[in-house]
Write a protein that holds these residues in place. Structure first.
Motif, PDB file in Angstrom:
ATOM      1  N   LYS A 208       0.804  -1.219   0.000  1.00 32.51           N
ATOM      2  CA  LYS A 208       0.000   0.000   0.000  1.00 32.51           C
ATOM      3  C   LYS A 208       0.840   1.274   0.000  1.00 32.51           C
ATOM      4  O   LYS A 208       0.287   2.376  -0.055  1.00 32.51           O
ATOM      5  N   ASN A 209       2.161   1.141   0.071  1.00 33.28           N
ATOM      6  CA  ASN A 209       3.050   2.299  -0.068  1.00 33.28           C
ATOM      7  C   ASN A 209       3.665   2.388  -1.462  1.00 33.28           C
ATOM      8  O   ASN A 209       4.373   3.344  -1.766  1.00 33.28           O
ATOM      9  N   LEU A 210       3.375   1.396  -2.292  1.00 29.99           N
ATOM     10  CA  LEU A 210       4.005   1.336  -3.604  1.00 29.99           C
ATOM     11  C   LEU A 210       3.664   2.558  -4.462  1.00 29.99           C
ATOM     12  O   LEU A 210       4.501   3.044  -5.234  1.00 29.99           O
ATOM     13  N   HIS A 211       2.439   3.097  -4.308  1.00 34.06           N
ATOM     14  CA  HIS A 211       2.034   4.235  -5.142  1.00 34.06           C
ATOM     15  C   HIS A 211       2.898   5.469  -4.890  1.00 34.06           C
ATOM     16  O   HIS A 211       3.063   6.311  -5.771  1.00 34.06           O
ATOM     17  N   ILE A 212       3.475   5.575  -3.689  1.00 37.20           N
ATOM     18  CA  ILE A 212       4.334   6.725  -3.375  1.00 37.20           C
ATOM     19  C   ILE A 212       5.602   6.684  -4.219  1.00 37.20           C
ATOM     20  O   ILE A 212       6.204   7.720  -4.508  1.00 37.20           O
ATOM     21  N   LEU A 213       5.995   5.492  -4.668  1.00 37.08           N
ATOM     22  CA  LEU A 213       7.195   5.338  -5.485  1.00 37.08           C
ATOM     23  C   LEU A 213       6.953   5.638  -6.959  1.00 37.08           C
ATOM     24  O   LEU A 213       7.918   5.733  -7.725  1.00 37.08           O
ATOM     25  N   LYS A 214       5.687   5.784  -7.354  1.00 37.23           N
ATOM     26  CA  LYS A 214       5.384   5.895  -8.790  1.00 37.23           C
ATOM     27  C   LYS A 214       6.170   7.006  -9.486  1.00 37.23           C
ATOM     28  O   LYS A 214       6.781   6.757 -10.543  1.00 37.23           O
ATOM     29  N   PRO A 215       6.232   8.239  -8.943  1.00 38.22           N
ATOM     30  CA  PRO A 215       7.016   9.282  -9.639  1.00 38.22           C
ATOM     31  C   PRO A 215       8.487   8.915  -9.765  1.00 38.22           C
ATOM     32  O   PRO A 215       9.109   9.153 -10.800  1.00 38.22           O
ATOM     33  N   LEU A 216       9.054   8.297  -8.712  1.00 31.92           N
ATOM     34  CA  LEU A 216      10.464   7.905  -8.732  1.00 31.92           C
ATOM     35  C   LEU A 216      10.714   6.819  -9.762  1.00 31.92           C
ATOM     36  O   LEU A 216      11.670   6.894 -10.553  1.00 31.92           O
ATOM     37  N   LEU A 217       9.851   5.803  -9.796  1.00 26.04           N
ATOM     38  CA  LEU A 217      10.052   4.682 -10.721  1.00 26.04           C
ATOM     39  C   LEU A 217       9.819   5.109 -12.168  1.00 26.04           C
ATOM     40  O   LEU A 217      10.459   4.577 -13.084  1.00 26.04           O
ATOM     41  N   THR A 218       8.942   6.075 -12.367  1.00 29.30           N
ATOM     42  CA  THR A 218       8.709   6.579 -13.724  1.00 29.30           C
ATOM     43  C   THR A 218       9.963   7.254 -14.265  1.00 29.30           C
ATOM     44  O   THR A 218      10.329   7.084 -15.432  1.00 29.30           O
ATOM     45  N   LYS A 219      10.630   8.025 -13.416  1.00 33.86           N
ATOM     46  CA  LYS A 219      11.848   8.728 -13.834  1.00 33.86           C
ATOM     47  C   LYS A 219      13.069   7.815 -13.861  1.00 33.86           C
ATOM     48  O   LYS A 219      14.044   8.094 -14.558  1.00 33.86           O
TER      49      LYS A 219
END
Length: 475
Positions: A48-59
């Motif tokens: 449930k914390n994975l969505h917080i990583l979305k901007p980082l993983l996109t870049k």
């Protein structure tokens, strides 16, 4: 440059699931991945914390994730995996819950074809030091707090002073400038310690294990806390110290509305359009972080203070979470928003704080003195109005108000109701162009910007950290 190194170093990054802890460590991870291609990074996260990583993983698509199920804990309801969704006193429960990931982490290491050569984990994950020892790799501490606050916390866990009397003054003569605080302002995590209690002893071991770890990365910069960084390197118990802050989005990215996860339902286009109509340095931004929820009495005192100040404002309101009695917290006084229409706006939930602070119209910032907010405020060059409430915030306020002379004290304590007339006067006064705090704020803004640029103190320390990480990959 470090990114010309031919070697590869695989690093496991383990953030603590609280906004003020995750965001700077993810900023550091982005910088490591962005500038130093030879580093392979895996981030340990729960679902449930994975969505917080979305901007980082996109870049940074090369960054991998290790997703482990969140362990059960009697004080954490099913489906909640971040401290922001829990009462303010839930840090210890989260630490205990995450400790159950010890065996799954070890199993992952042992089954990985190219396991990490080092672990970078949050200050509140001191137990990962024992994983590192078992696996024969170094563990590096990440501190989202500044050097002064860290020195105070470490001293508490080394000395274990009694804190039974809330008015008893605890002194720290060994720390530069000899700070002292009444017990009620000491970290509640420390004040929860009970000698012999298994949970308390686990907590003590976590804190002391930080001092045994291979080194510590601190979200600060030399020009801001030089005396405390010197103390930590010479007398504070750490063998290696890397001050790499302020950890903020890189210039190439700019501050974004994505930093920190999903936004609120507020129409931010409307908000920034309104800011565009305001004169320079005419708006006070009010926000107390992702944890603090004000009582209704505090809400009324703050609202009345903003109203009588005559100053334009943006007020970011944290709404009640679990443990808050319904209707007794976070209620905006009836009629306030209608009366303030055109002069002020209320944001419910998350706000793009860095973007707001950097807007030319924002001249002051009423803050709880959480360290991320402190660094964002300093970087933006705004006058800060301090209202520390707990954790490391009293130490941060000491640094800002008493030592750096860059901020104005307006209130203190998590239960204090401000005097609305005095608060209004201080908010009005904070807008003055001639205040020494504004001059000092602009000086520190320039220093913080220079620190992270090529040739700056934090840039050099980040490069030194990378070289040390590469060194682990050499057999």
């Amino acid at each position: 440059m470090a990114n010309s190194e031919p070697r590869c170093a695989h690093i496991l990054v383990f953030p603590y699931p609280a906004q003020g802890h995750m965001i700077p460590l993810l900023d550091l991870t982005h910088q490591l991945s962005h500038h130093h291609a030879g580093i392979t990074i895996t981030i340990l996260i729960t679902p449930k914390n994975l969505h917080i990583l979305k901007p980082l993983l996109t870049k940074n698509p090369a960054i991998k994730t290790l997703i482990l199920p969140f362990p059960d804990h009697p004080l954490i309801p099913t489906g909640i995996e971040n401290v922001k969704d829990l009462p303010a006193n839930s840090f210890l429960a989260m630490m205990c819950a995450l400790r159950k990931l010890y065996d799954p982490i070890v199993q992952w290491f042992k089954s990985h074809p190219s396991p990490p050569v080092a672990i970078i984990s949050d200050f509140f994950l001191g137990w990962t030091y024992h994983i590192a020892c078992e696996l024969g790799v170094p563990r590096i501490v990440f501190s989202p707090s500044g050097a002064l606050a860290l020195a105070v916390i470490d001293s508490l866990w080394r000395r274990l002073p009694k804190t039974d009397d809330p008015d008893l003054l605890i002194s720290f003569p060994e720390i530069p400038n000899s700070p002292n605080y009444p017990c009620r302002q000491i970290s509640p995590v420390y004040r929860s310690y009970v000698e012999g209690d298994p949970v308390s002893e686990f907590l003590k071991d976590c804190m002391r294990s930080n001092l045994k770890s291979w080194g510590i990365v601190i979200n600060t910069f030399t020009e801001l806390e030089s005396s405390y960084l010197d103390y930590m390197m010479k007398n504070g118990g750490y063998d290696r110290v890397w001050p790499v802050g302020p950890l903020l989005p890189l210039d190439s990215d700019g501050p974004t509305k994505e930093r920190g996860g999903p936004g609120s339902s507020t129409d931010f286009r409307d908000l920034f359009s309104w800011l565009d109509t305001c004169p320079d340095n005419s708006v006070v931004y009010v926000c107390f972080g992702s944890q603090a929820v004000l009582t209704n009495e505090q809400m009324e005192g703050l609202a009345a203070g903003l109203e009588c100040s005559g100053v334009r404002f943006l007020w970011c309101v944290k709404e009640p979470t679990l443990g808050h009695v319904g209707g007794n917290y976070g209620v905006i006084p009836n009629g306030f928003e209608d009366r303030m229409a055109g002069r002020g706006k209320v944001i419910r939930g998350w706000a793009p704080q860095l973007l707001i602070l950097k807007h030319r119209a924002v001249g002051s910032f009423m803050t709880h003195c959480g360290w991320n907010s402190v660094l964002e405020g300093l970087n933006a060059g705004v006058v800060m109005l301090t209202w520390p409430m707990g954790a490391d915030q009293f130490s941060n306020a000491t640094l800002l108000v008493d030592q750096l002379k860059v901020s104005i004290s307006v209130c203190e304590g998590c239960g204090t109701v401000p005097d609305s007339i005095e608060l209004g006067r201080l908010v009005f006064d904070s807008m003055s162009e001639n205040r020494i705090e504004r001059v000092r704020a602009m000086e520190l803004s320039k220093a913080s910007t220079h620190a992270v640029k090529e040739g700056g103190s934090s840039f050099k320390d980040l490069d030194r950290l990378v070289k040390d990480l590469y060194g682990f990959s050499v057999n």
